[in-house]
Motif scaffolding. Structure first.
Motif, PDB file in Angstrom:
ATOM      1  N   GLU A   3       0.830  -1.113  -0.020  1.00  0.00           N
ATOM      2  CA  GLU A   3       0.032   0.130   0.088  1.00  0.00           C
ATOM      3  C   GLU A   3       0.981   1.304   0.077  1.00  0.00           C
ATOM      4  OE1 GLU A   3      -3.943   0.458   2.251  1.00  0.00           O
ATOM      5  OE2 GLU A   3      -2.439   1.006   3.671  1.00  0.00           O
ATOM      6  N   ARG A   4       1.936   1.187   0.896  1.00  0.00           N
ATOM      7  CA  ARG A   4       2.739   2.371   0.999  1.00  0.00           C
ATOM      8  C   ARG A   4       3.577   2.414  -0.355  1.00  0.00           C
ATOM      9  NH1 ARG A   4       4.092   1.194   5.785  1.00  0.00           N
ATOM     10  NH2 ARG A   4       5.778  -0.093   5.363  1.00  0.00           N
ATOM     11  N   ALA A   5       3.880   1.648  -0.937  1.00  0.00           N
ATOM     12  CA  ALA A   5       4.883   1.678  -2.237  1.00  0.00           C
ATOM     13  C   ALA A   5       4.085   2.115  -3.342  1.00  0.00           C
ATOM     14  CB  ALA A   5       5.441   0.301  -2.501  1.00  0.00           C
ATOM     15  N   LEU A   6       2.608   1.746  -3.490  1.00  0.00           N
ATOM     16  CA  LEU A   6       1.929   2.149  -4.530  1.00  0.00           C
ATOM     17  C   LEU A   6       1.541   3.773  -4.446  1.00  0.00           C
ATOM     18  CD1 LEU A   6      -0.439  -0.996  -5.039  1.00  0.00           C
ATOM     19  CD2 LEU A   6       1.681  -0.465  -6.212  1.00  0.00           C
ATOM     20  N   LYS A   7       1.951   4.276  -3.404  1.00  0.00           N
ATOM     21  CA  LYS A   7       1.623   5.731  -3.414  1.00  0.00           C
ATOM     22  C   LYS A   7       2.744   6.366  -4.285  1.00  0.00           C
ATOM     23  CE  LYS A   7      -0.451   5.734   0.934  1.00  0.00           C
ATOM     24  NZ  LYS A   7      -0.743   6.285   2.320  1.00  0.00           N
ATOM     25  N   SER A   8       3.680   5.709  -4.681  1.00  0.00           N
ATOM     26  CA  SER A   8       4.593   6.427  -5.587  1.00  0.00           C
ATOM     27  C   SER A   8       4.583   5.950  -7.189  1.00  0.00           C
ATOM     28  CB  SER A   8       6.149   5.825  -5.063  1.00  0.00           C
ATOM     29  OG  SER A   8       6.336   6.313  -4.048  1.00  0.00           O
ATOM     30  N   ARG A   9       3.209   5.496  -7.592  1.00  0.00           N
ATOM     31  CA  ARG A   9       2.955   4.874  -8.869  1.00  0.00           C
ATOM     32  C   ARG A   9       2.897   6.341  -9.996  1.00  0.00           C
ATOM     33  NH1 ARG A   9      -1.706   4.076  -6.130  1.00  0.00           N
ATOM     34  NH2 ARG A   9      -3.497   4.851  -6.906  1.00  0.00           N
ATOM     35  N   ASP A  10       3.203   5.974 -10.909  1.00  0.00           N
ATOM     36  CA  ASP A  10       3.110   6.912 -12.302  1.00  0.00           C
ATOM     37  C   ASP A  10       1.796   7.210 -12.575  1.00  0.00           C
ATOM     38  OD1 ASP A  10       5.930   7.023 -12.005  1.00  0.00           O
ATOM     39  OD2 ASP A  10       6.215   5.678 -13.761  1.00  0.00           O
ATOM     40  N   ARG A  11       0.963   6.473 -12.439  1.00  0.00           N
ATOM     41  CA  ARG A  11      -0.447   6.389 -12.982  1.00  0.00           C
ATOM     42  C   ARG A  11      -1.522   6.439 -12.075  1.00  0.00           C
ATOM     43  NH1 ARG A  11       0.605   6.276 -17.938  1.00  0.00           N
ATOM     44  NH2 ARG A  11       2.004   4.348 -18.624  1.00  0.00           N
ATOM     45  N   TYR A  12      -2.680   7.288 -12.199  1.00  0.00           N
ATOM     46  CA  TYR A  12      -3.769   7.270 -11.107  1.00  0.00           C
ATOM     47  C   TYR A  12      -3.141   7.670  -9.715  1.00  0.00           C
ATOM     48  CZ  TYR A  12      -5.712   5.738 -15.460  1.00  0.00           C
ATOM     49  OH  TYR A  12      -6.090   5.584 -16.804  1.00  0.00           O
ATOM     50  N   ARG A  13      -2.333   8.413  -9.380  1.00  0.00           N
ATOM     51  CA  ARG A  13      -1.917   8.763  -7.878  1.00  0.00           C
ATOM     52  C   ARG A  13      -2.900   9.328  -7.155  1.00  0.00           C
ATOM     53  NH1 ARG A  13       3.203  10.946 -10.597  1.00  0.00           N
ATOM     54  NH2 ARG A  13       2.052  12.715 -10.407  1.00  0.00           N
ATOM     55  N   TYR A  14      -3.891   9.978  -7.566  1.00  0.00           N
ATOM     56  CA  TYR A  14      -4.726  10.803  -7.090  1.00  0.00           C
ATOM     57  C   TYR A  14      -6.174   9.852  -6.390  1.00  0.00           C
ATOM     58  CZ  TYR A  14      -6.218  10.662 -12.004  1.00  0.00           C
ATOM     59  OH  TYR A  14      -6.374  10.191 -13.222  1.00  0.00           O
ATOM     60  N   VAL A  15      -6.128   8.462  -6.832  1.00  0.00           N
ATOM     61  CA  VAL A  15      -7.218   7.681  -6.014  1.00  0.00           C
ATOM     62  C   VAL A  15      -6.241   6.780  -5.210  1.00  0.00           C
ATOM     63  CG1 VAL A  15      -8.746   7.847  -8.038  1.00  0.00           C
ATOM     64  CG2 VAL A  15      -6.935   5.993  -7.946  1.00  0.00           C
ATOM     65  N   SER A  16      -6.939   5.927  -4.238  1.00  0.00           N
ATOM     66  CA  SER A  16      -6.348   5.417  -3.418  1.00  0.00           C
ATOM     67  C   SER A  16      -6.634   3.857  -3.870  1.00  0.00           C
ATOM     68  CB  SER A  16      -7.152   5.348  -1.993  1.00  0.00           C
ATOM     69  OG  SER A  16      -6.644   6.555  -1.641  1.00  0.00           O
ATOM     70  N   ALA A  17      -5.577   3.143  -4.007  1.00  0.00           N
ATOM     71  CA  ALA A  17      -5.680   1.823  -4.331  1.00  0.00           C
ATOM     72  C   ALA A  17      -6.058   0.859  -2.908  1.00  0.00           C
ATOM     73  CB  ALA A  17      -4.274   0.994  -4.936  1.00  0.00           C
ATOM     74  N   SER A  18      -6.665  -0.226  -3.073  1.00  0.00           N
ATOM     75  CA  SER A  18      -7.025  -0.906  -1.932  1.00  0.00           C
ATOM     76  C   SER A  18      -6.416  -2.409  -2.103  1.00  0.00           C
ATOM     77  CB  SER A  18      -8.531  -1.168  -1.517  1.00  0.00           C
ATOM     78  OG  SER A  18      -9.179  -2.138  -2.674  1.00  0.00           O
ATOM     79  N   ILE A  19      -5.647  -2.778  -0.979  1.00  0.00           N
ATOM     80  CA  ILE A  19      -4.913  -4.436  -1.157  1.00  0.00           C
ATOM     81  C   ILE A  19      -5.819  -5.188  -0.112  1.00  0.00           C
ATOM     82  CG2 ILE A  19      -2.799  -5.444  -0.843  1.00  0.00           C
ATOM     83  CD1 ILE A  19      -2.732  -1.929  -1.541  1.00  0.00           C
ATOM     84  N   THR A  20      -6.321  -6.225  -0.884  1.00  0.00           N
ATOM     85  CA  THR A  20      -6.936  -7.241   0.126  1.00  0.00           C
ATOM     86  C   THR A  20      -6.105  -8.302   0.414  1.00  0.00           C
ATOM     87  OG1 THR A  20      -8.870  -6.339  -0.921  1.00  0.00           O
ATOM     88  CG2 THR A  20      -8.990  -8.357   0.272  1.00  0.00           C
ATOM     89  N   LEU A  21      -6.222  -9.024   1.266  1.00  0.00           N
ATOM     90  CA  LEU A  21      -5.419 -10.239   1.504  1.00  0.00           C
ATOM     91  C   LEU A  21      -6.433 -11.468   1.056  1.00  0.00           C
ATOM     92  CD1 LEU A  21      -4.512  -9.901   5.320  1.00  0.00           C
ATOM     93  CD2 LEU A  21      -3.255  -9.236   3.533  1.00  0.00           C
ATOM     94  N   VAL A  22      -5.457 -12.176   0.204  1.00  0.00           N
ATOM     95  CA  VAL A  22      -6.300 -13.390  -0.544  1.00  0.00           C
ATOM     96  C   VAL A  22      -5.402 -14.553  -0.321  1.00  0.00           C
ATOM     97  CG1 VAL A  22      -7.499 -11.954  -2.199  1.00  0.00           C
ATOM     98  CG2 VAL A  22      -5.172 -13.073  -2.707  1.00  0.00           C
ATOM     99  N   ALA A  23      -5.978 -15.709  -0.545  1.00  0.00           N
ATOM    100  CA  ALA A  23      -5.043 -17.096  -0.298  1.00  0.00           C
ATOM    101  C   ALA A  23      -3.633 -16.992  -1.247  1.00  0.00           C
ATOM    102  CB  ALA A  23      -5.691 -18.246  -0.518  1.00  0.00           C
ATOM    103  N   GLY A  24      -2.840 -17.013  -0.213  1.00  0.00           N
ATOM    104  CA  GLY A  24      -1.412 -16.978  -0.919  1.00  0.00           C
ATOM    105  C   GLY A  24      -0.793 -15.776  -1.399  1.00  0.00           C
ATOM    106  N   GLY A  25      -1.549 -14.546  -1.266  1.00  0.00           N
ATOM    107  CA  GLY A  25      -1.041 -13.134  -1.627  1.00  0.00           C
ATOM    108  C   GLY A  25      -2.176 -12.110  -1.433  1.00  0.00           C
ATOM    109  N   TYR A  26      -2.094 -11.473  -2.462  1.00  0.00           N
ATOM    110  CA  TYR A  26      -2.744  -9.998  -2.372  1.00  0.00           C
ATOM    111  C   TYR A  26      -3.438  -9.610  -3.706  1.00  0.00           C
ATOM    112  CZ  TYR A  26       0.821 -10.364   1.110  1.00  0.00           C
ATOM    113  OH  TYR A  26       1.421 -10.742   2.260  1.00  0.00           O
ATOM    114  N   LEU A  27      -4.709  -8.791  -3.486  1.00  0.00           N
ATOM    115  CA  LEU A  27      -5.240  -8.398  -4.674  1.00  0.00           C
ATOM    116  C   LEU A  27      -5.420  -7.032  -4.680  1.00  0.00           C
ATOM    117  CD1 LEU A  27      -7.277  -8.864  -7.107  1.00  0.00           C
ATOM    118  CD2 LEU A  27      -9.437  -8.914  -5.200  1.00  0.00           C
ATOM    119  N   ILE A  28      -4.948  -6.197  -5.505  1.00  0.00           N
ATOM    120  CA  ILE A  28      -5.024  -4.736  -5.697  1.00  0.00           C
ATOM    121  C   ILE A  28      -6.105  -4.407  -6.623  1.00  0.00           C
ATOM    122  CG2 ILE A  28      -3.550  -2.708  -6.494  1.00  0.00           C
ATOM    123  CD1 ILE A  28      -1.011  -4.490  -6.136  1.00  0.00           C
TER     124      ILE A  28
END
Length: 117
Positions: A24-49
């Motif tokens: 979540e913290r790292a994605l705040k530095s993305r190049d695209r769509y920085r003005y919206v908040s991404a959500s990261i959900t815990l899923v089996a074996g990983g993460y859904l963005i």
């Protein structure tokens, strides 16, 4: 198990809330769509963005869309990064990476707009 180590050998390393916050913290530095908040959900074996669809290319209403699926292979220690093929409604393997930082770097740059569509 070593007593007092805090490690549960029956519990998988991923997903976990520490790495979810790291992503979540790292994605705040993305190049695209920085003005919206991404959500990261815990899923089996990983993460859904997920993120609002600002371009309206995928969802004309600007609703929440799936951006990426990150899976950690506990046997090899490698990260598998999947992108969503929204037309076919399937996840497609994009790449594999040794470190989570390499995964977030890829998602932040996204030069081909395969994730942040």
């Amino acid at each position: 198990m070593i007593v007092g180590s805090g490690v549960n050998p029956r519990r998988p390393a991923h997903p976990n809330d520490i790495d979810r916050r790291r992503i979540e913290r790292a994605l705040k530095s993305r190049d695209r769509y920085r003005y919206v908040s991404a959500s990261i959900t815990l899923v089996a074996g990983g993460y859904l963005i997920k993120s609002p669809c600002c371009s309206r290319n995928i969802d004309t209403e600007g609703g929440i869309i799936e951006v990426a699926l990150l899976r950690h292979d506990s046997a090899s220690g490698w990260w598998k990064v999947f992108r969503k093929d929204h037309k076919q409604c399937v996840w497609k393997l994009h790449s594999t990476h040794r470190r989570l930082a390499a995964v977030t770097d890829l998602l932040n740059a996204d030069p081909e707009r395969l994730f942040w569509q």
